[in-house]
Write a protein that holds these residues in place. Structure first.
Motif, mmCIF file in Angstrom:
data_model
loop_
_atom_site.group_PDB
_atom_site.id
_atom_site.type_symbol
_atom_site.label_atom_id
_atom_site.label_comp_id
_atom_site.label_asym_id
_atom_site.label_seq_id
_atom_site.Cartn_x
_atom_site.Cartn_y
_atom_site.Cartn_z
ATOM 1 N N THR A 38 0.823 -1.209 0.000
ATOM 2 C CA THR A 38 0.000 0.000 0.000
ATOM 3 C C THR A 38 0.853 1.252 0.000
ATOM 4 N N GLY A 39 1.871 1.281 0.844
ATOM 5 C CA GLY A 39 2.714 2.467 0.963
ATOM 6 C C GLY A 39 3.531 2.752 -0.281
ATOM 7 N N ILE A 40 4.205 1.717 -0.813
ATOM 8 C CA ILE A 40 5.065 1.920 -1.979
ATOM 9 C C ILE A 40 4.240 2.259 -3.214
ATOM 10 N N GLU A 41 3.124 1.559 -3.427
ATOM 11 C CA GLU A 41 2.315 1.830 -4.617
ATOM 12 C C GLU A 41 1.688 3.223 -4.558
ATOM 13 N N ALA A 42 1.315 3.669 -3.379
ATOM 14 C CA ALA A 42 0.761 5.020 -3.244
ATOM 15 C C ALA A 42 1.824 6.062 -3.575
ATOM 16 N N LEU A 43 3.068 5.823 -3.096
ATOM 17 C CA LEU A 43 4.164 6.747 -3.384
ATOM 18 C C LEU A 43 4.482 6.774 -4.869
ATOM 19 N N MET A 44 4.535 5.613 -5.514
ATOM 20 C CA MET A 44 4.829 5.553 -6.939
ATOM 21 C C MET A 44 3.720 6.229 -7.755
ATOM 22 N N LYS A 45 2.483 6.059 -7.322
ATOM 23 C CA LYS A 45 1.368 6.701 -8.019
ATOM 24 C C LYS A 45 1.479 8.217 -7.918
ATOM 25 N N ARG A 46 1.882 8.699 -6.754
ATOM 26 C CA ARG A 46 2.036 10.146 -6.570
ATOM 27 C C ARG A 46 3.154 10.695 -7.457
ATOM 28 N N ILE A 68 9.852 -6.218 -6.099
ATOM 29 C CA ILE A 68 8.631 -6.934 -6.473
ATOM 30 C C ILE A 68 7.468 -5.957 -6.617
ATOM 31 N N ILE A 69 7.353 -5.033 -5.670
ATOM 32 C CA ILE A 69 6.232 -4.087 -5.680
ATOM 33 C C ILE A 69 6.417 -3.030 -6.766
ATOM 34 N N ILE A 70 7.623 -2.462 -6.850
ATOM 35 C CA ILE A 70 7.897 -1.397 -7.812
ATOM 36 C C ILE A 70 7.729 -1.886 -9.249
#
Length: 207
Positions: free
Chosen positions: A64-72, A103-105
Motif C-alpha cells: 500500500t505504501g510503496i504503490e501510493a508513493l509511486m502513483k504520486r 517486487i512491488i515497484i
C-alpha cells in the motif's frame, strides 16, 4: 503501549501474544539462571503463528505504501517521463533475491521496459549516501548501454554483454577454458592450465 496503538484486532492479538510469551520466556530463564535451545525452540514455535499474522500485515503495509508513493510520483512527472523511468533498488546482498521493494515497484513501471529500467543493486552494507551510489551506478549503466550501441554495432551479442551484468570478456574467457555459462563456476583448474604461457609477457606461471 499496545492499547494506544489502535491496531486492527488480529494484529493487536498477535502482538500481544508475541510480547506476553517473550516476557514469560525471559522471566523463566532469568529465574532458572540458564538458557538452552530446546526451551527457545518451544518459545519460537509458540509465537510463530502470531509472527505470520504480523508478516501479513507488514506485507500489506509495504504494498500500500510503496504503490501510493509511486502513483504520486507518476502523477507528478507525467506519463511520458514515467514510461522511460529508471529505478534503482539498493539492498543488502542477503536480501537481494526477490527483494520486496523490487517486487512491488516492478508492477508500477512501464512493463515494456521494466526488465532494463529496474536496476537491482546488491550491496555488502547500507551505503552512507544511497542516492549518490544509485545515481553513480545508473550513470555507469546508461553509459555502457550507449557505448555498446556505438562500439559493437556489428555484434549485438557482445553489445548485449556490455549492456548487462556479464563481464565483457566472459564469453572469450569461457571459450578459452572450454566452459559455458552453466559450468563457469566448476571449470576444471589443473597444474597444466596453471602452467600456461602468458601471450603478452611470454612468462610461464608456476604453482
Amino acid at each position: 503501549m499496545l492499547p494506544t496503538a489502535n491496531l486492527p484486532t488480529d494484529l493487536d492479538a498477535s502482538c500481544t501474544k508475541i510480547l506476553s510469551e517473550a516476557v514469560k520466556f525471559i522471566d523463566t530463564i532469568v529465574k532458572a539462571g540458564s538458557f538452552d535451545m530446546v526451551a527457545f525452540n518451544r518459545f519460537a514455535a509458540t509465537v510463530y503463528p502470531s509472527i505470520r499474522v504480523n508478516m501479513t500485515f507488514a506485507a500489506t503495509a509495504q504494498i500500500t505504501g510503496i504503490e501510493a508513493l509511486m502513483k504520486r510520483w507518476r502523477t507528478l512527472i507525467g506519463e511520458e517521463a514515467w514510461s522511460n523511468l529508471y529505478v534503482t533498488v539498493l539492498s543488502i546482498w542477503t536480501t537481494a533475491e526477490l527483494n520486496q521493494a523490487s517486487i512491488i515497484i516492478r508492477r508500477t513501471m512501464n512493463q515494456a521496459k521494466v526488465n532494463t529500467h529496474l536496476i537491482d543493486l546488491p550491496t555488502v552494507e547500507t551505503p552512507s549516501d544511497p542516492i549518490a551510489v544509485a545515481l553513480d551506478n545508473l550513470a555507469r549503466i546508461v553509459q555502457d548501454n550507449v557505448a555498446a550501441e556505438m562500439v559493437f554495432n556489428t555484434d549485438l551479442k557482445v553489445a548485449d554483454a556490455l549492456k548487462g551484468k556479464e563481464d565483457l570478456l566472459s564469453d572469450e574467457i569461457l571459450q578459452q577454458i572450454g566452459g559455458t555459462a552453466a559450468t563457469a563456476n566448476t571449470a576444471a583448474f589443473t597444474t597444466a592450465t596453471a602452467a600456461a604461457t602468458c601471450p603478452i609477457t611470454g612468462h610461464t606461471a608456476s604453482v
